[in-house]
Design a protein around this motif. Structure first.
Motif, PDB file in Angstrom:
ATOM      1  N   LYS A 196       0.843  -1.197   0.000  1.00  0.00           N
ATOM      2  CA  LYS A 196       0.000   0.000   0.000  1.00  0.00           C
ATOM      3  C   LYS A 196       0.881   1.251   0.000  1.00  0.00           C
ATOM      4  N   GLU A 199      -0.149   7.136   0.923  1.00  0.00           N
ATOM      5  CA  GLU A 199      -1.437   7.837   0.779  1.00  0.00           C
ATOM      6  C   GLU A 199      -2.604   6.899   1.083  1.00  0.00           C
ATOM      7  N   ARG A 200      -2.514   5.677   0.569  1.00  0.00           N
ATOM      8  CA  ARG A 200      -3.588   4.691   0.795  1.00  0.00           C
ATOM      9  C   ARG A 200      -3.650   4.309   2.285  1.00  0.00           C
ATOM     10  N   ASP A 202      -2.763   6.180   4.778  1.00  0.00           N
ATOM     11  CA  ASP A 202      -3.321   7.341   5.489  1.00  0.00           C
ATOM     12  C   ASP A 202      -4.840   7.410   5.313  1.00  0.00           C
ATOM     13  N   GLN A 203      -5.275   7.139   4.094  1.00  0.00           N
ATOM     14  CA  GLN A 203      -6.711   7.136   3.790  1.00  0.00           C
ATOM     15  C   GLN A 203      -7.444   6.096   4.649  1.00  0.00           C
ATOM     16  N   LYS A 206      -7.665   6.997   8.331  1.00  0.00           N
ATOM     17  CA  LYS A 206      -8.621   8.071   8.645  1.00  0.00           C
ATOM     18  C   LYS A 206     -10.078   7.615   8.583  1.00  0.00           C
ATOM     19  N   LEU A 207     -10.317   6.402   8.115  1.00  0.00           N
ATOM     20  CA  LEU A 207     -11.700   5.924   7.987  1.00  0.00           C
ATOM     21  C   LEU A 207     -12.390   5.809   9.344  1.00  0.00           C
ATOM     22  N   GLU A 211      -9.495   8.017  13.832  1.00  0.00           N
ATOM     23  CA  GLU A 211      -8.544   8.566  12.856  1.00  0.00           C
ATOM     24  C   GLU A 211      -7.095   8.137  13.024  1.00  0.00           C
TER      25      GLU A 211
END
Ligand code: NDP
Length: 246
Positions: A196, A199-200, A202-203, A206-207, A211
């Motif tokens: 991964k 960015e992925r 981190d995304q 944050k879901l 967070e």
């Protein structure tokens, strides 16, 4: 050391990640720990030395959980080292993500072999051998609830683990043994991070409303609760530990 001193915990897939954190935590709680691994003997031995240096007791034991004969030998090894198994943590697992249309037979078979058959093999052995007061904790995954694209085969194996958890809890009626599952969300281990982009990661971190990614210690704390005296009234349940993601 606590009152758990004489109890024995067998943790599968404990050479790194969540399994290693569970082994360390249960050792800290006073369990004697069998550190199972498939391939990485050096990591398992290092973990055992760390536990011993902290005043605990542990042994490393190689077994591919997908191999029924190897799992029988693993339980034999636990009996030889420490006299039996009081707590089984089915943590060994693999995850290779791909849309169903792009999943090859080998990947499907490997998920079934490790995540499903592996859990079945140890559950069967525990059901045959475990004494009154035992605790069984299976690692599921919050992907069973999230149902995100590319998690099809992996989530299917974990849904099966949750089903077996509920069934075995009932089959062990009268023996004083609890069977539960813990379903983590994204947790910072090789299994999750591999492949991964930052960015992925981190995304996905944050879901959850909290967070952040789960840490292996977050999951170990939930397993320790279910394995310890305060968790004794919980049976046949799946506990999602994921910061509120689902
Ligand atoms: P890692 O990949 O970091 O660690 C996996 C461990 O399992 C390693 O110690 C590996 O040992 C062992 N293992 C792999 N295959 C086998 C096998 N056939 N027999 C015995 N041991 C084996 O994974 P995690 O710590 O992240 O995952 C632990 C569990 O938590 C898994 O069941 C996973 O599905 C579940 N989970 C993880 C989440 C996450 O985000 N990380 C989220 C939800 C659930 P070796 O290298 O020695 O073979």
């Amino acid at each position: 050391m606590s009152t758990q001193q004489q109890k024995v915990a067998l943790v599968t897939g404990a050479s790194r990640g969540i399994g290693a954190a569970i082994a360390q935590r249960l050792a800290r709680d006073g369990f004697r720990v069998v550190v199972n691994y498939a391939g990485d003997a050096a990591a398992a031995e290092a973990l055992v030395r760390g536990i011993e240096q902290a005043g605990g007791q542990a042994v490393a034991a190689q077994a591919d959980v997908g191999d029924a004969a190897a799992v029988r030998r693993l339980f034999d090894a636990a009996e030889a080292a420490f006299g039996g198994v009081d707590v089984l943590v089915n943590n060994a697992g693999i995850m290779n993500l791909a849309p169903i249309a792009e999943t090859d037979d080998a990947s499907f078979d490997r998920h079934i072999a490790v995540n499903l058959r592996g859990t079945f093999n140890t559950l069967r052995e525990a059901a045959r051998r475990m004494q009154e007061g035992g605790r069984i904790i299976n690692l599921s995954s919050s992907t069973v609830g999230l149902l995100m694209p590319s998690y099809g085969v992996y989530a299917a194996t974990k849904a099966a683990v949750e089903a077996m958890t509920g069934v075995l809890a009932k089959e062990l009626r009268g023996r004083g043994i609890t069977v539960n599952a813990v379903a983590p969300g994204p947790t910072a281990t090789r299994l999750f991070l591999q492949g991964k982009s930052p960015e992925r990661v981190d995304q996905l971190a944050k879901l959850a409303p909290l967070e952040r990614l789960g840490q292996p210690e977050d999951i170990a704390a939930v397993v320790a609760f279910l394995a310890g005296p305060d968790g004794g009234w919980i049976n046949g349940q799946t506990l999602r530990a994921n910061g509120g993601i689902v």
